[in-house]
Design a protein around this motif. Structure first.
Motif, mmCIF file in Angstrom:
data_model
loop_
_atom_site.group_PDB
_atom_site.id
_atom_site.type_symbol
_atom_site.label_atom_id
_atom_site.label_comp_id
_atom_site.label_asym_id
_atom_site.label_seq_id
_atom_site.Cartn_x
_atom_site.Cartn_y
_atom_site.Cartn_z
ATOM 1 N N ASN A 48 0.836 -0.985 -0.058
ATOM 2 C CA ASN A 48 -0.054 0.020 -0.097
ATOM 3 C C ASN A 48 1.096 1.184 0.064
ATOM 4 O O ASN A 48 1.279 1.621 1.156
ATOM 5 N N GLN A 50 -11.315 -4.709 3.063
ATOM 6 C CA GLN A 50 -11.068 -3.303 2.340
ATOM 7 C C GLN A 50 -10.131 -3.315 1.142
ATOM 8 O O GLN A 50 -10.501 -2.550 0.115
ATOM 9 N N LEU A 53 -6.499 -3.236 0.131
ATOM 10 C CA LEU A 53 -5.619 -2.022 -0.045
ATOM 11 C C LEU A 53 -4.693 -2.261 -1.137
ATOM 12 O O LEU A 53 -4.244 -1.525 -1.698
ATOM 13 N N HIS A 85 -6.179 0.475 -5.608
ATOM 14 C CA HIS A 85 -6.942 0.340 -4.140
ATOM 15 C C HIS A 85 -5.902 1.098 -2.996
ATOM 16 O O HIS A 85 -6.428 0.781 -2.066
ATOM 17 N N ASN A 86 -4.731 1.755 -3.383
ATOM 18 C CA ASN A 86 -4.024 2.170 -2.347
ATOM 19 C C ASN A 86 -4.670 3.242 -1.547
ATOM 20 O O ASN A 86 -5.436 3.947 -2.220
ATOM 21 N N ARG A 87 -4.545 3.362 -0.278
ATOM 22 C CA ARG A 87 -5.226 4.540 0.545
ATOM 23 C C ARG A 87 -4.319 4.810 1.693
ATOM 24 O O ARG A 87 -3.216 4.067 2.078
ATOM 25 N N ASP A 125 -2.339 1.255 8.386
ATOM 26 C CA ASP A 125 -3.587 1.247 7.387
ATOM 27 C C ASP A 125 -4.502 0.365 8.025
ATOM 28 O O ASP A 125 -4.146 -0.308 9.063
#
Length: 811
Positions: free
Chosen positions: A466, A747, A749, A762-764, A773
């Protein structure tokens, strides 16, 4: 102003011809030079003083060469870019135009049309080319620098082109082909984020040291620095220590094809000399460079992680003190004594009394029991073998009579010598410890190699992080994802300590011939509990190894011990009521090895492979039927050539001749539900064929474990047994934590089922302490939930400790 002159090169060629005199050699040399001079007289070089922002429409042939001379003022405290844009105006040309840009400390050359190669050696040509020049450093406050653009070709016909050189104002932090970033004072780490509104065309983002020339073409952008493919999102964490000049270039290049980012593979006829039109491939990007977290955030993250899991040690200690005080008080009251009042010591005095009693009893039990445990273990290892003799009483020597009764009690299935069973179940612990060592060592070596390759090559597509919340530490690219696995190790160790304490206390009770320990409650065998605690610790270690460089090839590191944990929990549930007939460690680990083997096959061959899914579904259904038969008949059946005849006979007698229901109703209900669930999962896999086969296989194991656990709880309550307060609290707490954990798990990521560029979509950003994260929170909660699940298995039958075994039902 322009100048024109004729170039007169003086080539010198000496021919070595044996037998000829020096006069002949001299004549030949003069003739060769004369020919060269005649040919070179037709080549004209024109130099022009050129201006920024002016478009020059010109022609070039093999007989003339044009040099454009530019000068500009370079300031030490101002960064300014220069953009050279070239367009080929002639429709067809056999020879390309060569542009050579000569700067103070660098030479940059390219041809138009520019030919770049894509997948399968496809060739794409660009008739419009733009290159951004790097700014050579200057030591003075202001300096006038010159650079030259040489234009030439070998085409015999005139080729038309357009040249334009322009300044790129605010070159720092404004998108061009590349831009420059200078570390401010006090900032050692920054994160470069690139965003785009559309997925394609596929791009490459590169972080390069300040040097000339800059590698800003699709075929050379990966030569130096760090780079990654991107569609909508890209992020790279950059550290000052990696760039001696305290600055770096951010280079963004549009690729010739989109396959690297998961785009469609266009079909073109593969002709060896065919040139394909690259089309209009442009992309609008937003580039943001912001300071990353400082050392204080790292310290806070580590202290937070340690604090959470150390609190479980403190809580366990307090619960042990309360339980110990209650047991001491019960013992004093049974002897007619009155325990001291808390007011006699005061609040602090009461705490120290409890603390002292707990420490004393723990050390006393440990010291007194070590010799006993050692002697028992020595006897079991040296003199007792499970196959030496059958420990059933003579009157009940026929196992079929005992184990096929309609209603069974634990005493019917706990008849073997305790030393034999202790040895049998201790093998689980020793085997999993051996497996852990031989599994973990090559895994650690492999992920260290992965991380080294990432650091050396700069290829950010090797690992699926991520990237928006990947905090490096030393050589590790994502330290936070590794740190969050600490809970598995610490809570696994805590569970081992709790099991050890129970084991010691139980052995002390056996040594003093306590009738309750000998004849009451569920038979206590701790080997599987030790194996479960070890598996939880190894899950943390291997999950941390996987997150050193998560990718397609090493995902099984993260799931292998999850399969083992699920299998060991099911075996422990079954062992509670069936200690004599539970599977041996060798059989259990062989089955788990087969599961891991299929996991690897599924990851490698399962994607879109119909034959694999058919074979796996058939094996899954057959294994479910065989296990169901084993559980229903308590192992009193044989898989041989006569099994079909016996099956037909049972169907005839029970279904045709007389319609009778199943003899073991409870077991039949469980097995029917289990078969429905497993057949449904097999059908789902065959129809949907999920890409993540490892997670699909893990879902099968977890569904079976949850089904068996729910059945065990229901049957326990249905048999009139009760669940004590501590076990009930553990069940409710664990269920809630599992719910939150699964929320963060889904989720998503990153995903190694897609390309690295698609995974970055999809990275956050971090959501906890600017350091952890969503997936880190999954690590925290899942480790706590697994620890709670283990405690449930350990304490759920504590209410039976004073109940005779011939009154405890088997289900």
């Amino acid at each position: 102003m322009s100048r024109c002159w004729k170039s007169r090169p003086r080539p010198s060629v000496r021919l070595c011809l044996p037998g000829l005199g020096s006069v002949v050699l001299r004549v030949l040399e003069v003739l060769w030079v004369s020919v060269c001079l005649v040919h070179s007289d037709s080549s004209v070089v024109v130099q022009k003083e050129a201006q920024f922002g002016v478009s020059y429409l010109d022609t070039v042939t093999s007989h003339n060469q044009t040099i454009y001379s530019f000068n500009h003022t370079v300031s030490r405290n101002k960064t300014e870019g220069v953009r050279v844009s070239v367009e080929l105006l002639s429709e067809t040309t056999k020879s390309p135009i060569l542009f050579v840009i000569r700067q103070k400390q660098a030479v940059l050359s390219f041809q138009v049309p520019l030919i770049l190669r894509g997948l399968y050696q496809r060739k794409y040509q660009y008739t419009q080319v733009g290159r951004t020049l790097c700014q050579p450093p200057t030591l003075v406050a202001s300096e006038t620098q010159f650079f030259y653009v040489d234009v030439s070709t070998l085409s015999s016909t005139s080729v038309h082109y357009q040249l334009r050189v322009s300044r790129v104002e605010s070159f720092t932090l404004v998108f061009s082909t590349f831009f420059k970033y200078v570390f401010p004072d006090g900032v050692d780490t920054v994160i470069v984020k690139v965003n785009s509104e559309k997925n394609f065309p596929c791009s490459v983002m590169s972080i390069q040291d300040i040097q000339c020339p800059v590698y800003d073409l699709d075929n050379n952008v990966a030569f130096i620095g760090m780079y990654q493919t991107m569609t909508k999102k890209g992020a790279v964490t950059v550290q000052r220590k990696d760039f001696p000049s305290n600055s770096f270039y951010v280079v963004v290049v549009v690729k010739t094809e989109d396959e690297a980012c998961g785009g469609p593979l266009k079909f073109y006829p593969l002709l060896p000399d065919e040139l394909l039109d690259a089309g209009n491939r442009s992309k609008t990007l937003d580039v943001v460079v912001s300071p990353a977290i400082n050392s204080e955030v790292y310290v806070m993250g580590m202290l937070f992680c340690l604090g959470i899991f150390l609190s479980f040690y403190v809580l366990t200690f307090l619960v042990a003190c309360i339980e110990n005080k209650r047991s001491v008080c019960d013992g004093l009251i049974s002897k007619g004594l009155t325990p001291p009042s808390p007011y006699e010591y005061g609040s602090f005095g009461e705490f120290y009394v409890n603390f002292g009693v707990f420490i004393y009893l723990f050390i006393y039990c440990s010291c007194r029991s070590m010799d006993t445990v050692g002697r028992c273990r020595q006897e079991s290892l040296s003199s007792v073998e499970e196959d030496d003799y059958d420990t059933l009483a003579d009157i009940d020597s026929d196992k079929n009579i005992v184990r096929t009764k309609k209603y069974l009690c634990v005493s019917d299935l706990a008849r073997k010598d305790k030393r034999v069973l202790n040895k049998k179940y201790q093998i689980y612990f020793w085997n999993i410890s051996t497996i852990a060592v031989f599994y973990a060592l090559p895994v650690i070596q492999l992920v260290i190699t992965y991380q080294t390759v990432v650091n050396v090559t700069g290829n950010q597509d090797i690992c699926y992080y991520n990237f928006l919340c990947a905090h490096p530490l030393g050589a590790l690219s994502s330290f936070n994802n590794i740190l969050s696995n600490l809970g598995y190790v610490m809570l696994g160790l805590l569970f081992l300590l709790i099991v050890l304490q129970r084991d010691i206390l139980h052995n002390r009770a056996l040594m003093r011939n306590d009738i309750t320990a000998l004849e009451c409650g569920i038979p206590k065998h701790f080997g599987l509990f030790y194996a479960m605690g070890t598996a939880l610790m190894m899950e943390g270690l291997l999950s941390a190894c996987y997150h050193v460089c998560p990718n397609y090839t090493n995902f099984q590191f993260d799931t292998s011990f999850m399969y083992m944990i699920a299998g060991l929990c099911m075996l422990k549930l079954y062992q509670k009521r069936h200690p004599d007939i539970n599977a041996s460690a060798y059989t259990a680990y062989a089955c788990l090895a087969a599961v891991i083997f299929f996991s690897v096959l599924g990851v490698v061959f399962g994607k879109g492979n119909t034959a694999f899914w058919i074979v796996f579904s058939v094996i899954h259904i057959l294994a479910t039927l065989l296990l169901s038969t084993q559980l229903y008949y308590m192992g009193r059946w044989k898989l041989d050539s006569g099994i079909l005849r016996r099956m037909l006979y049972v169907i005839y007698t029970d279904c045709v001749r007389q319609c009778s229901g199943p003899m073991y109703i409870d077991r039949m209900v469980l097995l029917v539900m289990g078969n429905i669930v497993n057949w449904s999962l097999a059908a789902y896999g065959l129809i949907k064929r999920p890409n993540d086969f490892a997670s699909y296989l893990l879902a099968i194991a977890i569904c079976n474990l949850l089904l068996y656990f729910a059945f065990y709880i229901i049957m326990k309550l249905r048999s009139g047994e009760r669940i004590r307060c501590l076990a009930l609290v553990c069940i409710l707490f664990t269920a809630v934590v599992w719910g939150f954990a699964l929320f963060f798990f889904f989720q998503g990521l990153s995903t190694w089922q897609k390309t690295p560029a698609e995974s970055r979509e999809h990275n956050r950003d971090c959501i906890l302490l600017s350091f952890f994260d969503d997936h880190d929170i999954w690590h925290f909660l899942s480790s706590i939930a697994m620890f709670g699940s283990f405690l449930v298995l350990l304490t759920m039958d504590d209410d039976l400790d004073t109940v005779q075994r011939d009154k405890i039902y088997v289900f």
